[in-house]
Design an enzyme around this catalytic site. Structure first.
Site, mmCIF file in Angstrom:
data_model
loop_
_atom_site.group_PDB
_atom_site.id
_atom_site.type_symbol
_atom_site.label_atom_id
_atom_site.label_comp_id
_atom_site.label_asym_id
_atom_site.label_seq_id
_atom_site.Cartn_x
_atom_site.Cartn_y
_atom_site.Cartn_z
ATOM 1 N N GLY A 279 -1.266 0.789 -9.502
ATOM 2 C CA GLY A 279 0.071 0.230 -9.617
ATOM 3 C C GLY A 279 0.899 0.393 -8.360
ATOM 4 N N SER A 280 2.196 0.569 -8.546
ATOM 5 C CA SER A 280 3.152 0.500 -7.435
ATOM 6 C C SER A 280 3.017 1.597 -6.391
ATOM 7 C CB SER A 280 4.584 0.500 -7.973
ATOM 8 O OG SER A 280 4.840 -0.714 -8.653
ATOM 9 N N ILE A 281 2.300 2.654 -6.693
ATOM 10 C CA ILE A 281 2.084 3.682 -5.665
ATOM 11 C C ILE A 281 1.368 3.079 -4.463
ATOM 12 C CG2 ILE A 281 0.653 5.714 -5.160
ATOM 13 C CD1 ILE A 281 1.631 6.995 -7.628
ATOM 14 N N PHE A 282 0.576 2.032 -4.712
ATOM 15 C CA PHE A 282 -0.171 1.389 -3.622
ATOM 16 C C PHE A 282 0.751 0.733 -2.601
ATOM 17 C CE2 PHE A 282 -4.541 0.065 -2.531
ATOM 18 C CZ PHE A 282 -5.212 1.167 -3.060
ATOM 19 N N LYS A 283 2.018 0.555 -2.949
ATOM 20 C CA LYS A 283 2.965 -0.038 -2.004
ATOM 21 C C LYS A 283 3.159 0.845 -0.773
ATOM 22 C CE LYS A 283 5.251 -2.613 -5.649
ATOM 23 N NZ LYS A 283 6.328 -2.644 -6.652
#
Length: 570
Positions: A279-283
């Site tokens: 999810g958004s941690i990959f940002k």
């Protein structure tokens, strides 16, 4: 009245002495001594024969014979980084029987069950009635059990000295240490990988693990799982500069002292075997890739006013700002639209190479056999790139994720993750981002904690930086938008000189009254990470600082313009 002794008080002549020695009374004593000597000699001979029989049990009726080990197999100890014993071996007794010497099977079974109620009556009766020369009754007895059985004195029941593996911290280290089998052979974890070192070489193994930190992670993760009714939970704390794992917990877990009770669910190490879309941690990696490629700087930005369409797919934001966002604001507000536009500017070729440098396209090697292999895209089309930018379309392990974050914030150098103290000493490091990009990412992640979605991880005085994430789970080929998701938090501290990286993940958490029903990473995993950091930092010798001091403000200052300012000037 006693009869007077004619020899008393007189000096005896030689012939009188002989007469006295050969008197009937003396001869009787002499004969008794000879009989006693012969009797004790016979008893000693019988004992010697019996000892030989115990050492080598022979079945004269054609059944199997077994030679029992004359010495114990030694196995080295496992310690944490501070010398705390995590695994050791103790000499213990095991009960066995020679069925041919059992006088009364029914009585013997009754007595055995009185000491070991867990024994199966039918099964033990069958064993004691067999023609074999050796059967195990129960292995690795406690001293209390051995005393009780010994007191009963059952004919044909004996004890064998053995070595038993003991794990003093029980469940606390199960997925790291693993366990040994009844033959003292390592079957999983460190015990399996270092089986030859521990068993054949009889050497000790010192881990990077800090049992104090392990306890903190385990306790807080367990509390969070109960509070949010999560199915499973994961937590890792790693040295940012060396990639030494000082704490790693996967729940549910098991007690390695009782390997017969381990289930498939409890034996699964979600930190290393589990492969998940993050999810958004990959940002974090999307922004780092763009900064490193030079396609953006801190004053760059993208229009996130309207939803974005790529083919038949629509990309929208969970925390909608509906305006132009600068690069820091894209990360701060976790904008899917912003990261999609950002990664399309980087391009598939460059971003793929960046993810490969981070180790996300290959299996990670760790000193335990339980390691999963990442799931990577088959093609790198625009829609794939779009979903990759916010953590879908690629699945990696929590261990890979936390190691990648460590490389982004530690100055830009990637290490091999290790469970061994000084495991990377002298090993080469790979540069994944420049020191400048790393410095910018540290400040960006600190900004996310101060003003963005990760505010609930802010521990005053420890200058925390981090990012939240939530990833919907697939059921079949479709993502379920409600009820089935993973919530995550990943961060580092202190961000002016990162020493430790932390990751917390919950599977299918439920919202509470305190979270207003929300169960995303910012509401669940993030406050759990805050508790872990606040408890672990003092144990690790990190002193709190005054974050409002001019020196600290200067160290963490991020010079950028907001999207509002940029949009206002055109």
């Amino acid at each position: 009245m006693h009869q007077a002794n004619p020899y008393f008080g007189k000096r005896l002549a030689p012939h009188y002495y002989v007469e006295a020695v050969q008197s009937p009374e003396c001869l009787q004593i002499k004969n008794r001594s000879l009989i006693s000597f012969i009797l004790f000699g016979f008893i000693f001979f019988c004992v010697a024969i019996r000892l030989l029989n115990v050492m080598l049990i022979n079945n004269n009726s054609g059944s199997e014979s077994l030679s029992l080990p004359s010495s114990l197999i030694e196995r080295g100890n496992i310690y944490d980084r501070n010398g705390e014993v995590l695994a050791t071996s103790l000499v213990t007794g095991s009960a066995y029987a020679n069925p041919q010497e059992i006088i009364d099977v029914k009585e013997s079974v009754a007595k055995l069950i009185s000491v070991f109620p867990e024994l199966n009556k039918k099964e033990i009766t069958k064993k004691l009635s067999s023609k074999k020369g050796f059967i195990w009754i129960k292995r690795y007895l406690t001293p209390k059990e051995q005393d009780k059985l010994n007191y009963l004195g059952i004919p044909g029941i004996y004890f064998q000295r053995e070595e038993r593996r003991i794990y003093p911290h029980k469940n606390l280290t199960s997925h790291i240490l693993g366990f040994t089998g009844t033959d003292n052979i390592g079957l999983s974890g460190i015990e399996k990988t270092f089986d030859s070192v521990l068993k054949k070489d009889q050497q000790d193994v010192k881990l990077a693990l800090d049992i104090r930190i392990q306890h903190v992670l385990h306790e807080e993760l367990q509390k969070g799982m109960i509070k949010f009714q999560a199915k499973t939970g994961s937590a890792i704390m790693m040295d940012a500069k060396t990639s030494e794992i000082i704490g790693m917990v996967s729940l549910p877990d098991y007690d390695p002292n009782h390997p017969d009770k381990i289930s498939k669910t409890s034996s699964f190490n979600s930190n290393t075997l589990g492969i998940y879309e993050m999810g958004s941690i990959f940002k974090i990696f999307t922004v780092a890739s763009a900064l490193e490629a030079g396609t953006v700087n801190l004053n760059s930005g993208y229009d996130a006013t309207e939803d974005l369409k790529i083919g038949r797919h629509k990309i929208t934001d969970h925390h909608k700002q509906k305006r132009w966002l600068s690069v820091p604001e894209i990360l701060m507000h976790s904008s899917n639209i912003g990261t999609t536009k950002m990664i399309l500017d980087v391009g598939a070729e460059k971003h793929k190479a960046f993810l490969k440098k981070l180790g996300f396209l290959d299996a990670t090697k760790l000193e335990i056999p339980e390691n999963g292999r990442p799931m990577t895209p088959r093609s790198w089309k625009d829609i794939t790139m779009a979903t990759l930018s916010y953590g879908y379309g690629i699945a990696i392990s929590p261990l890979q994720l936390v190691n990648g974050i460590g490389a982004v914030v530690n100055g830009g150098l990637l290490n091999q993750p290790t469970l061994i103290k000084d495991g990377n000493k002298g090993a080469s490091q790979q540069r994944v981002v420049s020191s400048r990009t790393s410095d910018q990412m540290r400040k960006l992640l600190h900004l996310v904690v101060k003003k963005g979605t990760a505010r609930k991880s802010d521990v005053v005085g420890y200058v925390v930086g981090g990012k939240t994430g939530s990833a919907n789970k697939k059921v079949g080929n479709a993502y379920v938008k409600k009820g089935k998701h993973r919530s995550l938090y990943a961060g580092a501290f202190p961000m002016y000189d990162p020493k430790y990286v932390i990751l917390v993940m919950l599977d299918e958490p439920k919202g509470t009254k305190d979270t207003f029903g929300f169960s995303t990473g910012g509401w669940t995993a993030t406050p759990m990470a805050k508790e872990m950091i606040s408890r672990a930092a003092p144990l690790l010798g990190i002193l709190p600082v005054d974050e409002k001091s001019p020196k600290m403000k200067a160290a963490m200052h991020l010079n950028y313009k907001s999207g509002k300012e940029k949009h206002a000037v055109g």
